[in-house]
Design an enzyme around this catalytic site. Structure first.
Site, PDB file in Angstrom:
ATOM      1  N   ARG A 105     -23.514  -0.814  19.328  1.00  0.00           N
ATOM      2  CA  ARG A 105     -23.318  -2.005  18.491  1.00  0.00           C
ATOM      3  C   ARG A 105     -24.181  -1.919  17.229  1.00  0.00           C
ATOM      4  O   ARG A 105     -23.742  -2.270  16.148  1.00  0.00           O
ATOM      5  CB  ARG A 105     -23.705  -3.277  19.266  1.00  0.00           C
ATOM      6  CG  ARG A 105     -22.856  -3.517  20.505  1.00  0.00           C
ATOM      7  CD  ARG A 105     -21.488  -4.072  20.153  1.00  0.00           C
ATOM      8  NE  ARG A 105     -20.623  -4.225  21.306  1.00  0.00           N
ATOM      9  CZ  ARG A 105     -19.639  -3.378  21.628  1.00  0.00           C
ATOM     10  NH1 ARG A 105     -19.385  -2.342  20.886  1.00  0.00           N
ATOM     11  NH2 ARG A 105     -18.895  -3.593  22.699  1.00  0.00           N
ATOM     12  N   TYR A 108     -11.607  -9.925   9.313  1.00  0.00           N
ATOM     13  CA  TYR A 108     -11.656 -11.346   8.965  1.00  0.00           C
ATOM     14  C   TYR A 108     -13.031 -11.884   9.309  1.00  0.00           C
ATOM     15  O   TYR A 108     -13.691 -11.395  10.220  1.00  0.00           O
ATOM     16  CB  TYR A 108     -10.575 -12.158   9.682  1.00  0.00           C
ATOM     17  CG  TYR A 108     -10.478 -11.976  11.186  1.00  0.00           C
ATOM     18  CD1 TYR A 108      -9.765 -10.907  11.731  1.00  0.00           C
ATOM     19  CD2 TYR A 108     -11.066 -12.877  12.062  1.00  0.00           C
ATOM     20  CE1 TYR A 108      -9.658 -10.747  13.106  1.00  0.00           C
ATOM     21  CE2 TYR A 108     -10.955 -12.729  13.446  1.00  0.00           C
ATOM     22  CZ  TYR A 108     -10.258 -11.650  13.956  1.00  0.00           C
ATOM     23  OH  TYR A 108     -10.147 -11.481  15.311  1.00  0.00           O
ATOM     24  N   PRO A 109     -13.483 -12.877   8.558  1.00  0.00           N
ATOM     25  CA  PRO A 109     -14.750 -13.502   8.897  1.00  0.00           C
ATOM     26  C   PRO A 109     -14.517 -14.690   9.829  1.00  0.00           C
ATOM     27  O   PRO A 109     -13.428 -15.280   9.819  1.00  0.00           O
ATOM     28  CB  PRO A 109     -15.266 -13.971   7.543  1.00  0.00           C
ATOM     29  CG  PRO A 109     -14.036 -14.260   6.754  1.00  0.00           C
ATOM     30  CD  PRO A 109     -12.953 -13.356   7.267  1.00  0.00           C
ATOM     31  N   MET A 110     -15.493 -15.002  10.649  1.00  0.00           N
ATOM     32  CA  MET A 110     -15.354 -16.176  11.523  1.00  0.00           C
ATOM     33  C   MET A 110     -16.690 -16.869  11.743  1.00  0.00           C
ATOM     34  O   MET A 110     -17.749 -16.275  11.586  1.00  0.00           O
ATOM     35  CB  MET A 110     -14.728 -15.804  12.858  1.00  0.00           C
ATOM     36  CG  MET A 110     -15.601 -15.032  13.786  1.00  0.00           C
ATOM     37  SD  MET A 110     -14.883 -14.935  15.454  1.00  0.00           S
ATOM     38  CE  MET A 110     -15.257 -16.537  16.124  1.00  0.00           C
ATOM     39  N   HIS A 140     -14.862 -14.217  27.307  1.00  0.00           N
ATOM     40  CA  HIS A 140     -14.319 -13.573  26.110  1.00  0.00           C
ATOM     41  C   HIS A 140     -14.376 -12.048  26.265  1.00  0.00           C
ATOM     42  O   HIS A 140     -13.400 -11.344  26.002  1.00  0.00           O
ATOM     43  CB  HIS A 140     -15.131 -14.058  24.901  1.00  0.00           C
ATOM     44  CG  HIS A 140     -15.029 -13.191  23.696  1.00  0.00           C
ATOM     45  ND1 HIS A 140     -14.046 -13.356  22.766  1.00  0.00           N
ATOM     46  CD2 HIS A 140     -15.790 -12.148  23.272  1.00  0.00           C
ATOM     47  CE1 HIS A 140     -14.201 -12.442  21.815  1.00  0.00           C
ATOM     48  NE2 HIS A 140     -15.246 -11.705  22.091  1.00  0.00           N
ATOM     49  N   GLN A 171     -13.796  -2.899  18.472  1.00  0.00           N
ATOM     50  CA  GLN A 171     -14.174  -4.064  17.668  1.00  0.00           C
ATOM     51  C   GLN A 171     -15.600  -3.906  17.205  1.00  0.00           C
ATOM     52  O   GLN A 171     -16.438  -3.351  17.909  1.00  0.00           O
ATOM     53  CB  GLN A 171     -13.946  -5.343  18.483  1.00  0.00           C
ATOM     54  CG  GLN A 171     -15.146  -6.176  18.829  1.00  0.00           C
ATOM     55  CD  GLN A 171     -15.889  -5.697  20.065  1.00  0.00           C
ATOM     56  OE1 GLN A 171     -15.762  -4.559  20.478  1.00  0.00           O
ATOM     57  NE2 GLN A 171     -16.689  -6.559  20.624  1.00  0.00           N
TER      58      GLN A 171
END
Ligand code: 76R
Length: 230
Positions: free
Chosen positions: A105, A121-123, A148, A161
């Site tokens: 990560r 995309y931003p979140m 999740h 991801q």
């Protein structure tokens, strides 16, 4: 040389979304990306639709070099029409996971092989009157994130991801970069995750970008960058 500007934990991540202009110097764009790719990771991609023509995701320890890539692309007369600034991070809910997992990560190796489709995309997590992520206790948030993660793992092999943190650095709280075998994998994954309570109740999203990853020459050819004949 300017002295390096690094962070104690995590690498810098700069997503630049660019439009071609009539006078964009294709060769200078290619050289800028190649120069930046020495000592840091640069992922070029073509972008579908009107929001941009091409994108570059650059990941590296030295923020000065990331900024220099932006300057070099602008000097090549690409117009930066959107961007996102974030950092690699280990989620606070991933503590206790194996060291290799955490290191992947913080120090990802990009782009993942065999995954040519990309979306970004931003979140943020919602802070509404009813649903306020930040008013939940840690254990409740952790349970939602574990659910999740479970639904995310059903996409193992199809999706890689990279969630990069941007609270205080850009308009949203995270940048979401997904690499997929095909664009259908990205669409399936994002659709499926809409049903995770962590997303259904708490997620807010910015603009979405989708495209195809390639080396810079491939991307240049796809987007129609003018390169003088050798
Ligand atoms: O590190 C881990 O893999 C552990 C499990 C995990 C965490 C902690 C995980 C797995 N994610 C975590 C954290 Mn995720 N993720 C998103 C999105 O579109 C949406 O609805 C949301 C955007 C997608 C598509 C996605 C995919 N995740 C986070 C966080 C940080 C929360 C925090 O720290 O507060 C965000 C914002 C976020 C958003 N996630 C996975 C995936 C997938 C596919 C997985 C499984 C990955 C794997 O096991 O390799």
């Amino acid at each position: 040389m300017t002295e390096a500007f690094t962070s104690e934990v995590g690498w810098g991540v700069l997503h630049l979304f660019c439009k071609l202009r009539a006078d964009t110097d294709g060769e200078a764009v290619i050289m800028a990306v190649k120069a930046a790719a020495e000592g840091q990771q640069v992922v070029p991609f073509s972008v579908f639709g009107h929001k941009a023509d091409m994108g570059v995701m650059a990941v590296g320890a030295d923020w000065i070099r990331l900024r220099a890539l932006q300057a070099a692309l602008q000097a090549a007369r690409l117009e930066v029409v959107d961007s996102y600034v974030s950092m690699t991070e280990v989620s606070e809910y991933s503590q206790g996971m194996p060291a290799e997992h955490l290191d992947a990560r913080l120090h990802p190796v990009l782009p993942p092989t065999g995954k040519r489709a990309i979306c970004f995309y931003p979140m943020s997590k919602r802070r509404g009157e009813q649903d306020n992520w930040y008013a939940l206790g840690y254990e409740a948030r952790k349970a939602l994130m574990m659910d999740h993660g479970k639904s995310g793992r059903t996409f193992a092999g199809r999706i890689v991801q990279l969630i990069t943190g941007s609270t205080g650095l850009d308009d949203y709280e995270w940048g979401v970069t997904l690499f997929g075998v095909g664009l259908d994998d990205l669409k399936d994954c994002v659709y499926t995750m809409r049903f995770d309570e962590a997303s259904t109740r708490y997620a807010e999203f910015g603009a979405f970008y989708a495209g195809i990853v390639g080396d810079i020459e491939e991307v240049a050819a796809q987007v129609g960058l003018q390169v003088a004949d050798a």
